[in-house]
Design an enzyme around this catalytic site. Structure first.
Site, PDB file in Angstrom:
ATOM      1  N   HIS A 123      11.560  -3.499   1.649  1.00 43.20           N
ATOM      2  CA  HIS A 123      11.953  -4.632   2.512  1.00 43.20           C
ATOM      3  C   HIS A 123      13.460  -4.833   2.440  1.00 43.20           C
ATOM      4  O   HIS A 123      13.945  -5.966   2.356  1.00 43.20           O
ATOM      5  CB  HIS A 123      11.214  -5.908   2.100  1.00 43.20           C
ATOM      6  CG  HIS A 123       9.747  -5.885   2.474  1.00 43.20           C
ATOM      7  ND1 HIS A 123       9.305  -6.094   3.749  1.00 43.20           N
ATOM      8  CD2 HIS A 123       8.637  -5.656   1.724  1.00 43.20           C
ATOM      9  CE1 HIS A 123       7.968  -6.017   3.786  1.00 43.20           C
ATOM     10  NE2 HIS A 123       7.541  -5.737   2.565  1.00 43.20           N
ATOM     11  N   GLU A 166       5.270  -3.292  -1.207  1.00 43.50           N
ATOM     12  CA  GLU A 166       5.363  -2.456  -0.005  1.00 43.50           C
ATOM     13  C   GLU A 166       6.653  -1.629   0.052  1.00 43.50           C
ATOM     14  O   GLU A 166       7.447  -1.781   0.979  1.00 43.50           O
ATOM     15  CB  GLU A 166       5.260  -3.351   1.242  1.00 43.50           C
ATOM     16  CG  GLU A 166       3.932  -4.089   1.314  1.00 43.50           C
ATOM     17  CD  GLU A 166       3.806  -4.997   2.530  1.00 43.50           C
ATOM     18  OE1 GLU A 166       2.684  -5.119   3.038  1.00 43.50           O
ATOM     19  OE2 GLU A 166       4.816  -5.586   2.971  1.00 43.50           O
ATOM     20  N   ASP A 211      14.866  -9.643   3.608  1.00 46.02           N
ATOM     21  CA  ASP A 211      13.821  -8.751   4.120  1.00 46.02           C
ATOM     22  C   ASP A 211      14.422  -7.784   5.129  1.00 46.02           C
ATOM     23  O   ASP A 211      15.643  -7.772   5.338  1.00 46.02           O
ATOM     24  CB  ASP A 211      12.656  -9.557   4.728  1.00 46.02           C
ATOM     25  CG  ASP A 211      11.315  -8.891   4.435  1.00 46.02           C
ATOM     26  OD1 ASP A 211      11.146  -7.710   4.820  1.00 46.02           O
ATOM     27  OD2 ASP A 211      10.443  -9.527   3.803  1.00 46.02           O
TER      28      ASP A 211
HETATM   29  C1  TNX Z   1       2.538  -8.657   3.259  1.00 44.19           C
HETATM   30  S1  TNX Z   1       2.635 -10.550   0.822  1.00 44.19           S
HETATM   31  C2  TNX Z   1       3.822  -8.906   2.820  1.00 44.19           C
HETATM   32  C3  TNX Z   1       4.774  -9.606   3.697  1.00 44.19           C
HETATM   33  C4  TNX Z   1       4.182  -9.848   5.058  1.00 44.19           C
HETATM   34  C5  TNX Z   1       2.757 -10.340   4.894  1.00 44.19           C
HETATM   35  C6  TNX Z   1       2.077 -10.715   6.182  1.00 44.19           C
HETATM   36  C7  TNX Z   1       3.726  -9.495   0.547  1.00 44.19           C
HETATM   37  C8  TNX Z   1       4.147  -9.378  -0.819  1.00 44.19           C
HETATM   38  N1  TNX Z   1       4.208  -8.703   1.525  1.00 44.19           N
HETATM   39  O1  TNX Z   1       5.971  -8.873   3.786  1.00 44.19           O
HETATM   40  O2  TNX Z   1       4.965 -10.802   5.703  1.00 44.19           O
HETATM   41  O3  TNX Z   1       1.992  -9.307   4.296  1.00 44.19           O
HETATM   42  O4  TNX Z   1       0.818 -11.281   5.926  1.00 44.19           O
END
Ligand code: TNX
Length: 540
Positions: free
Chosen positions: A277, A341, A217
């Site tokens: 990430h 994301e 990450d």
């Molecule tokens: C979203 S769940 C994310 C994570 C974060 C989380 C915190 C996901 C696929 N991505 O990177 O840690 O929310 O709730």
């Protein structure tokens, strides 16, 4: 201790219908109500049959067949009981058991098709306890259930009691879903290898069978990759004030974790995040980003624009060479590539990404992302593995049918993906997100986290969205709960995980029509005693 043991014997005897004459009737009644048989996750069917099996130093474990698996499971049970009873319980082949011995029989015999790969039967009668399954995994789960028919003190190390009465029961059990997972984010905070082994034990105790390790990450890279040493030298550490914080798992560590999990019928699935990430990887090798600018491993939480460049062939070489080493370490049929994301801002300005968009006749940066995902899927398929990714991998279209979609932004991804024919794993935020606070009083220090995930909310989770047709619903493999660890270093992990994981385990194991929150609440109280005996620092 002795007092407690007597109480247990009396109340279990009472449960089994035996008249414990010398005991004070008032006390018995109270204890019986408190200490009903309580198994989590709740078995598919459980009948009390009266009577009891008195477990003491005279009992033997009988293995009805030969084979490594049954020997390993019997060996574990033998050691565990010997430790609790303070005297050696022998593990014997059927022909070596004396004729009138009280015995715990372990049997793997393909007999009852509906029990499937993971189901089992457990019958307790006065002379015999029989644990039978079609396959080793089922037998393993029978043993987990047997553990919960015994007093919590048996879970502590050191002698618990000289004997104990186990109530007569007939249990027939098998899971609702075949994918019963838990994700642990070891990237935001590093957890030691021993901590992961202990976590695996706790997952297995709740009959979960997938351990999803989030290994890369923005804030840390946690997996040894020989071809790219800077991932470990640079990517694995971040500055916290003046301190260098971090760590990574060597290949040796990971192989040990995988083998430990395998012995407990748990598949370890690695996650390597792309294209977003990616800050820790880019901090190690800036050329992986569009602009090639050097950055540090991040110390803040959120969504960041540092993504792998989708225009450079060198970036794909990197992704594939890392995946090759991951594949070499992890025997899992599934490899998780993240996909969530990933802001596309840099791609918009990057000449190489724009060139790729033109050459590949893509219409947008969203399609460039799906180009990357498809290329990686093809690569994984060529290595005989299936790709799994977060629901963003649906964006831009063209996702190959064999890709598995993990729905996290609620259940929309699960619905869309299963209608398109993809297999699905349900992980809807916030129901099974254990990074969310469990009550108001936890919120004050994290003002932006106003959504609660109470145990009751987790219990209300259903892996299959009701709007699916029966055929579409077949695509729902199961679920995963997730502990993201931005705010949870290792010492906080137990509190975030338990007891919500107990509620979650029931939603994926127990048949949906048997899920009953009132009833679960009665069973969780004695279960918490077991967790305490196991040394779990659960949230109180
Ligand atoms: C979203 S769940 C994310 C994570 C974060 C989380 C915190 C996901 C696929 N991505 O990177 O840690 O929310 O709730």
């Amino acid at each position: 201790m002795r007092n407690r043991f007597i109480q247990w014997t009396i109340l279990i005897a009472a449960l089994g219908g035996i008249n414990a004459e010398s005991a004070n009737q008032e006390t018995i009644k109270e204890d019986v109500m408190k200490e009903e048989i309580s198994i989590i996750p709740q078995p598919m069917s459980l009948k009390k049959t009266g009577g009891a099996f008195t477990l003491d130093r005279n009992a033997v474990i009988q293995l009805d067949s030969s084979g490594e698996d049954i020997a390993a499971i019997g060996g574990w049970l033998g050691e565990w009981l010997s430790n609790a009873l303070g005297s050696e319980i022998p593990v014997l082949a059927a022909n070596a058991v004396p004729a009138n011995a009280k015995r715990i029989v372990l049997s793997i015999e393909e007999k009852n098709e509906p029990l499937g790969e993971e189901g089992y039967e457990l019958t307790v009668s006065t002379q015999t306890i029989l644990l039978r399954a079609n396959r080793p995994a089922g037998l393993f789960y029978a043993v987990q259930t047997l553990r919960q028919l015994l007093p919590p003190s048996f879970e502590k190390s050191g002698a618990a009691a000289a004997s104990c009465a186990i109530p007569g029961v007939e249990i027939e059990d098998r899971p609702q879903y075949r994918w019963r997972g838990a994700l642990l984010d070891c990237a935001r905070h590093f957890m030691t290898k021993d901590f992961l082994l202990r976590y695996i034990d706790l997952l297995a105790y709740h009959k979960l069978n997938v351990f999803h390790l989030h290994l890369t990450d923005d804030q840390g890279w946690r997996i040894e990759i020989e071809k790219h040493p800077k991932l470990m030298e640079v990517g694995a550490y971040r500055m916290e004030g003046n301190e260098r914080y971090g760590g990574y798992y060597s290949k040796k560590d990971l192989r040990e974790i995988i083998a430990y999990a395998q012995a407990r019928f748990i598949t370890v699935i690695p996650e390597f995040e792309m294209p977003g990430h990616a800050s820790a990887a880019i901090a190690s090798y800036p050329e992986l980003a569009c602009d090639g600018q050097s950055i540090s491993v991040l110390t803040e939480w959120g969504v960041f624009k540092n993504v792998f460049c989708a225009g450079k062939e060198g970036a794909f070489d990197f992704l594939e060479s890392v995946l090759d080493e991951i594949i070499d370490i992890f025997p899992s049929p599934y490899i998780h590539i993240g996909g969530d994301e990933a802001p596309r801002d840099h791609w918009q300005e990057c000449p190489l990404c724009q060139k790729r968009i033109q050459e590949e006749h893509l219409k947008s940066e969203a399609e460039l992302q799906s180009y990357l995902i498809r290329r990686i899927e093809k690569f994984l398929s060529s290595r005989g593995r299936r790709m799994i990714g977060w629901d963003e991998i649906l964006e831009g279209g063209g996702l190959p049918p064999s890709a598995i979609v993990q729905s996290w932004r609620g259940m929309d991804g699960a619905v869309t993906a299963s209608k398109l024919g993809h297999d699905v794993v349900s992980s809807p935020n916030p129901f099974v997100y254990f990074d969310y606070p469990q009550e108001e009083k936890q919120v004050s220090s994290k003002p932006d986290w106003m959504i609660l995930t109470t145990m009751e909310k987790t219990y209300s989770f259903r892996a299959t969205p009701p709007e699916l047709t029966p055929d579409e619903a077949k695509h729902v493999l199961g679920a995963e709960c997730a502990l993201w660890t931005e705010h949870s270093p290792q010492e906080q992990v137990d509190q975030q995980t338990f007891p919500r994981l107990c509620a979650y385990s029931e939603t994926v194991w127990t048949p949906e029509k048997a899920l009953d929150w009132q009833n679960f609440q009665k069973r969780i109280t004695p279960h918490l005693e077991r967790l305490a005996a196991l040394g779990v620092d659960y949230y109180r």
